[in-house]
Design an enzyme around this catalytic site. Structure first.
Site, short mmCIF file in Angstrom:
data_model
loop_
_atom_site.label_atom_id
_atom_site.label_comp_id
_atom_site.label_asym_id
_atom_site.label_seq_id
_atom_site.Cartn_x
_atom_site.Cartn_y
_atom_site.Cartn_z
N ASN A 148 0.81 -1.23 0.00
CA ASN A 148 0.00 0.00 0.00
C ASN A 148 0.84 1.28 0.00
OD1 ASN A 148 0.76 -0.55 2.65
ND2 ASN A 148 -1.10 0.30 3.52
N LYS A 171 12.55 -6.92 0.93
CA LYS A 171 11.61 -7.63 0.05
C LYS A 171 10.29 -6.87 -0.04
CE LYS A 171 8.64 -10.84 0.38
NZ LYS A 171 7.67 -10.26 -0.57
N GLU A 174 4.82 -8.91 -3.39
CA GLU A 174 4.73 -9.52 -4.72
C GLU A 174 3.77 -8.76 -5.63
OE1 GLU A 174 4.06 -10.75 -1.82
OE2 GLU A 174 2.34 -12.11 -1.77
N GLY A 221 2.89 -5.44 7.68
CA GLY A 221 1.94 -6.28 6.95
C GLY A 221 0.81 -6.72 7.86
N THR A 225 0.64 -12.67 9.16
CA THR A 225 2.04 -12.82 8.75
C THR A 225 2.96 -12.38 9.89
OG1 THR A 225 1.37 -12.36 6.48
CG2 THR A 225 3.72 -12.29 6.95
N GLU A 243 4.90 -3.92 12.40
CA GLU A 243 3.86 -2.90 12.17
C GLU A 243 2.71 -3.63 11.48
OE1 GLU A 243 4.04 0.17 13.13
OE2 GLU A 243 6.15 0.27 13.69
N CYS A 279 -2.95 1.59 6.65
CA CYS A 279 -3.05 0.86 7.92
C CYS A 279 -3.77 1.71 8.96
CB CYS A 279 -1.68 0.44 8.41
SG CYS A 279 -0.53 1.80 8.45
N GLU A 377 -10.17 -5.69 10.55
CA GLU A 377 -9.66 -4.73 9.57
C GLU A 377 -10.40 -4.89 8.23
OE1 GLU A 377 -5.58 -5.25 7.97
OE2 GLU A 377 -5.26 -3.22 8.67
N GLU A 454 8.40 2.56 14.63
CA GLU A 454 9.21 3.13 13.56
C GLU A 454 9.17 4.65 13.73
OE1 GLU A 454 7.49 1.41 9.94
OE2 GLU A 454 9.06 -0.11 10.07
P1 NAD Z 1 0.92 -9.46 4.10
O1 NAD Z 1 1.15 -9.79 5.53
O2 NAD Z 1 0.15 -10.42 3.28
O3 NAD Z 1 2.32 -9.28 3.34
C1 NAD Z 1 3.27 -8.33 3.74
C2 NAD Z 1 4.65 -8.76 3.23
O4 NAD Z 1 5.03 -9.96 3.90
C3 NAD Z 1 4.70 -9.08 1.74
O5 NAD Z 1 5.93 -8.63 1.24
C4 NAD Z 1 4.64 -10.60 1.73
O6 NAD Z 1 5.21 -11.19 0.59
C5 NAD Z 1 5.44 -10.94 2.96
N1 NAD Z 1 5.18 -12.25 3.56
C6 NAD Z 1 4.06 -13.01 3.48
N2 NAD Z 1 4.20 -14.14 4.20
C7 NAD Z 1 5.43 -14.09 4.76
C8 NAD Z 1 6.16 -14.95 5.64
N3 NAD Z 1 5.64 -16.09 6.09
N4 NAD Z 1 7.38 -14.57 6.03
C9 NAD Z 1 7.92 -13.41 5.61
N5 NAD Z 1 7.30 -12.56 4.77
C10 NAD Z 1 6.05 -12.89 4.36
O7 NAD Z 1 0.25 -8.03 4.07
P2 NAD Z 1 -0.27 -7.23 2.80
O8 NAD Z 1 -1.59 -7.78 2.37
O9 NAD Z 1 0.80 -7.08 1.80
O10 NAD Z 1 -0.50 -5.78 3.44
C11 NAD Z 1 -1.68 -5.39 4.06
C12 NAD Z 1 -1.52 -5.41 5.57
O11 NAD Z 1 -0.44 -4.58 5.96
C13 NAD Z 1 -2.73 -4.88 6.28
O12 NAD Z 1 -3.07 -5.74 7.35
C14 NAD Z 1 -2.27 -3.54 6.82
O13 NAD Z 1 -2.92 -3.09 7.96
C15 NAD Z 1 -0.84 -3.79 7.09
N6 NAD Z 1 -0.11 -2.53 7.14
C16 NAD Z 1 0.36 -2.09 8.35
C17 NAD Z 1 1.03 -0.89 8.44
C18 NAD Z 1 1.59 -0.40 9.75
O14 NAD Z 1 2.45 0.47 9.73
N7 NAD Z 1 1.14 -0.89 10.90
C19 NAD Z 1 1.22 -0.11 7.29
C20 NAD Z 1 0.72 -0.58 6.08
C21 NAD Z 1 0.06 -1.80 6.01
#
Ligand code: NAD
Length: 488
Positions: A148, A171, A174, A221, A225, A243, A279, A377, A454
């Site tokens: 995002n 990383k 994807e 993320g 995860t 985060e 987020c 969420e 952060e």
């Molecule tokens: P996601 O958890 O699916 O993926 C995030 C990243 O983690 C990607 O690069 C993904 O390839 C990687 N990943 C997936 N499985 C993994 C594993 N087992 N080990 C290591 N890496 C792995 O999240 P998303 O759908 O890409 O993003 C949306 C989420 O991110 C939402 O829940 C949102 O709230 C959160 N987010 C949080 C913040 C914050 O600062 N708190 C900011 C932006 C987004």
């Protein structure tokens, strides 16, 4: 378009599984690239493991200058980077230009903070002694981010990690790898291996996280995860900074009746910015019952005025959502709320777009507290509005989920500000100015929204190990040593 990865200072085509990157605006394929193979992931981690020695010993002033150079490079390429971010992420171009600028600002900020702080002197036990607290690099750091805000969230990790003398393996998601791969030349002046950038999905992420040479994982993320990463890192007590998700409340208090239209404008922006895929998007609106009807009407007017369309067009306010599954998840939440009696006042359709993952900004009333729409969420452009009878009720509801990332309050009343400031369980509480970030202000979550912070000083210390040094300048036997109870 750069599709190669950065490994040990070289641009290398991925030899792992192929990955197609989609344009969410028209669902066409933007690029196909090779992801990091097992061997390439290993090579990047090995390079970071090696580079941490040279980069960690580089004088702080040189590191500072190198980071300023990254910021300058970023700014000079704003247009091409922002355009690619728009193509792969669907966020309006104007917001992506801002994101490049904010990312550069994070590099400038940590360039200076990093050369200003390497520990402190503390009072010694005896006057012949010197006692120090040293801040040292942790080592090789993984920076794993979502789609995002691909550059900003990487910058919030990469800049402080480098400023503190760590090497990194990055990383991107994807879904949005291209704009991050484009950054590779910006790190040409750093030692090879100080910054590695790999492409791939969670399997590549998991390989990085599980490698014992990675001493710290900085992750943004989903909660799911984040928990998997916490488990993997617990095995070897690797440092983590997480985060995670949010379900931010937005409270509208009765004292702002005269400024209700401004609050409704702020609310619409907080709910629909980046199609609600922030987020800290406001995802629950608790409005005092005396203002409720007027606020709902004003909010609907704001929602319906939003231009939903091509994210490259100058007059577009909201682009498409990132992907079909993400859109389907949001639709399901709205359907679930409607099944339990909620009313969809506006939005929720495809905003007239047959192609692309469009979702017209939606306003929902009458949703039950236990629906996913009010407790989990959403990460989409949906604003459920709930009337409340008192500030107590608003604060209780604000604190009622498993999340605690941010919270917004509209009020001028000092007593209300003091109560909300102290009683809302969230990492950031914004009053009358939703979602404004500040590089100097620590950012992160309470409860399941995360671990660690952060930005700010905390964001630098997340990448520093702490060492206590105790130096006695006199070499003498101490009178508290052996033998006890008899003369020596
Ligand atoms: P996601 O958890 O699916 O993926 C995030 C990243 O983690 C990607 O690069 C993904 O390839 C990687 N990943 C997936 N499985 C993994 C594993 N087992 N080990 C290591 N890496 C792995 O999240 P998303 O759908 O890409 O993003 C949306 C989420 O991110 C939402 O829940 C949102 O709230 C959160 N987010 C949080 C913040 C914050 O600062 N708190 C900011 C932006 C987004």
């Amino acid at each position: 378009m750069e599709t190669r990865q950065l490994i040990d200072g070289e641009l290398i085509a991925g030899e792992g599984e192929r990955l197609a990157v989609e344009n969410p605006f028209d669902e066409t394929s933007l690029a196909e690239l090779g992801t990091a193979s097992v061997e390439q992931t290993d090579a990047a981690i090995a390079a970071a493991h090696e580079a941490k020695r040279t980069w960690g010993k580089t004088p702080a002033l040189e590191r500072c200058e190198a980071l300023h150079e990254v910021a300058t490079g970023l700014r000079s390429r704003t247009e091409e980077i922002a355009r690619l971010m728009t193509l792969e992420g669907g966020k309006p171009l104007v917001e992506n230009r801002d994101e490049v600028g904010w990312t550069a600002a994070a590099f400038d900020y940590y360039a200076e903070l990093g050369r200003n702080f390497a520990g402190r002197v503390i009072p010694p036990i005896e006057s012949t002694q010197l006692a120090l607290v040293l801040k040292e690099p942790v080592g090789a750091v993984a920076c794993i981010v979502p789609w995002n805000y691909p550059l900003l969230l990487l910058g919030w990790k990469l800049a402080p990690a480098l400023a503190a003398g760590n090497s990194t393996v990055c990383k991107p998601s994807e879904l949005t790898p291209l704009s991050t791969l484009m950054l590779a030349p910006l790190f040409d002046h750093l030692p090879p291996g100080a910054v590695n950038i790999l492409a791939g999905d969670g399997r590549v992420g998991a390989r990085i996280v599980e490698d014992e040479r990675i001493e710290c994982v900085a992750f943004t993320g989903s909660v799911g995860t984040g928990k998997r990463i916490a488990h993997a890192c617990a095995e070897r007590i690797a440092r983590i900074n997480l985060e995670l998700g949010g379900k931010d409340p937005f409270i509208v208090c009765p004292d702002i009746a005269g400024e209700l239209s401004i609050a409704a404008k702020g609310a619409a922006w907080a709910a629909f910015l980046n199609a609600g895929q922030v987020c800290t998007s406001a995802e629950r609106f608790y409005v005092h019952e005396t203002l409720y009807d007027d606020f709902v009407s004003a909010f609907v007017v704001e929602a319906e005025a939003i231009v939903v369309g091509d994210p490259l067009a100058a007059d577009t306010d909201v682009g498409p959502m990132i992907s079909a599954p993400q859109r389907a998840k949001v639709l399901a939440q709205v359907a679930g709320a409607r099944d339990s009696g909620a009313e969809l006042l506006t939005g929720g359709g495809n905003a007239g777009h047959e192609r692309g993952h469009f979702f017209a900004p939606a306003v929902v009333t009458g949703a039950a507290a236990e629906t996913d729409l009010l407790s989990e969420e959403t990460f989409g452009p949906v604003a459920p509005i709930v009337p409340v009878a008192s500030l107590d009720e608003a604060i209780d509801l604000a604190n009622s989920t498993r999340f605690g990332l941010g919270a917004n309050v509209y009020t001028r009343d000092l007593g209300t500000i003091m109560r909300c400031m102290r009683e809302i369980k969230a990492g950031t509480v914004w009053f009358n100015d939703p979602l404004t970030d500040n590089d100097a202000g620590p950012f992160g979550g309470f409860k399941q929204s995360g671990l660690g912070r952060e930005l700010g000083q905390e964001g630098l210390e997340a990448f520093q190990e702490t060492k206590h040094v105790h130096l006695e300048t006199m070499i003498e036997a101490k009178d508290w040593w052996y033998p006890y109870g008899r003369a020596s």
